[in-house]
Design an enzyme around this catalytic site. Structure first.
Site, short mmCIF file in Angstrom:
data_model
loop_
_atom_site.label_atom_id
_atom_site.label_comp_id
_atom_site.label_asym_id
_atom_site.label_seq_id
_atom_site.Cartn_x
_atom_site.Cartn_y
_atom_site.Cartn_z
N ASP A 65 0.80 -1.22 0.00
CA ASP A 65 0.00 0.00 0.00
C ASP A 65 0.84 1.27 0.00
O ASP A 65 0.33 2.35 -0.29
CB ASP A 65 -0.95 0.01 1.20
CG ASP A 65 -2.04 -1.03 1.08
OD1 ASP A 65 -2.50 -1.27 -0.05
OD2 ASP A 65 -2.43 -1.61 2.12
N HIS A 160 -9.71 -3.11 -1.23
CA HIS A 160 -8.89 -2.64 -2.35
C HIS A 160 -9.25 -3.39 -3.63
O HIS A 160 -9.79 -4.51 -3.56
CB HIS A 160 -7.40 -2.89 -2.07
CG HIS A 160 -6.81 -2.05 -1.00
ND1 HIS A 160 -6.11 -2.60 0.06
CD2 HIS A 160 -6.80 -0.72 -0.79
CE1 HIS A 160 -5.69 -1.63 0.86
NE2 HIS A 160 -6.11 -0.47 0.37
N CYS A 244 -0.17 -8.21 -0.66
CA CYS A 244 0.02 -7.08 0.27
C CYS A 244 1.39 -7.05 0.93
O CYS A 244 1.85 -5.99 1.36
CB CYS A 244 -1.03 -7.13 1.39
SG CYS A 244 -2.73 -7.13 0.85
#
Length: 251
Positions: A65, A160, A244
């Protein structure tokens, strides 16, 4: 090939949640799972570069992120959750030490790297709870001169865009249909039978998937891909997936 990773915060259990109910998180187990994840990347030819950990940033292990790579340019994001905005500082320092060119998005624009899906020279960007229109506009302004096409994608059902969809090495987009607002925006879409069936591309014929999606794993294997699985159960409790936990840098 390098992969940026960041150690698990001891406050991981306090991480952000949007679409899931909070349940207990075993941080010691999460640390072991993270180490196994890093070992897997090492095994498949990635040099893992560890960004300094910070126990005061619960979500910082989700390094995807904080930065997105576009060829030799690293775009530092502007996280949508205020508590996560300090995460980009150490990531930027690490990138500078590696000699990688960086650019930074700025408020009031927000954009999380988990909302960015790259397929060839097309960049799909999820617009939802963490990424806004101004963040997409700033990214488009950076990338268009470099030959990328940025496509905004509404996201309402998951945290997301890449919580819902990822792409196989041949560019086919895969995802669980109930979590996708507009599958028609992707040229080739293949539904998978389970939530959380994200892939990390390790090579042209090998992908990394979570151990929690055996039916989807079997489907991807039936298409001629080798699938390597890892247990990320503690990160899944916080809406995390295999994408992630690293940022792959292919030079």
């Amino acid at each position: 090939m390098r992969a940026l990773v960041r150690p698990t915060s001891r406050k991981l259990a306090e991480g952000q949640l949007t679409h899931l109910q909070r349940v207990p998180v075993d941080v010691d187990l999460a640390e072991r799972q993270w180490a196994e994840y890093c070992d897997t990347l090492d095994t498949w030819g990635f040099e893992t570069v560890r960004v300094a950990g910070d126990d005061e940033l619960p979500d910082s292990v989700f390094i995807e992120d904080a930065v997105v790579m576009f060829d030799d340019l690293a775009v530092l994001t502007s996280p949508g959750a205020e508590t996560r905005r300090a995460e980009t500082d150490a990531v930027g320092e690490t990138l500078h030490a590696l000699g990688i060119e960086t650019a930074a998005l700025e408020l009031p624009g927000t954009l999380d790297g988990g909302d960015v899906l790259k397929i060839d020279r097309t960049v799909y960007v999820g617009q939802g709870g963490r990424t806004n229109g101004d963040g997409i506009r700033q990214l488009r302004a950076l990338l268009t001169p470099r030959g990328w096409v940025v496509v905004g994608v509404p996201v309402t059902k998951v945290l997301h865009l890449k919580s819902a969809v990822t792409a196989l090495p041949d560019g086919t987009v895969i995802g669980f249909p109930d979590e996708i607002d507009h599958p028609e925006l992707f040229p080739r879409f293949l539904p998978v039978p389970e939530r959380g069936a994200a892939v990390v591309v390790l090579s042209d014929d090998t992908v990394l998937m979570a151990g929690s999606v055996p039916k989807s794993t079997a489907l991807i294997e039936s298409l001629g891909y080798r699938v390597i699985t890892v247990d990320i159960s503690e990160f899944e409790k916080l809406e995390g997936c295999v994408t992630c936990l690293s940022v792959r840098v292919r030079e």
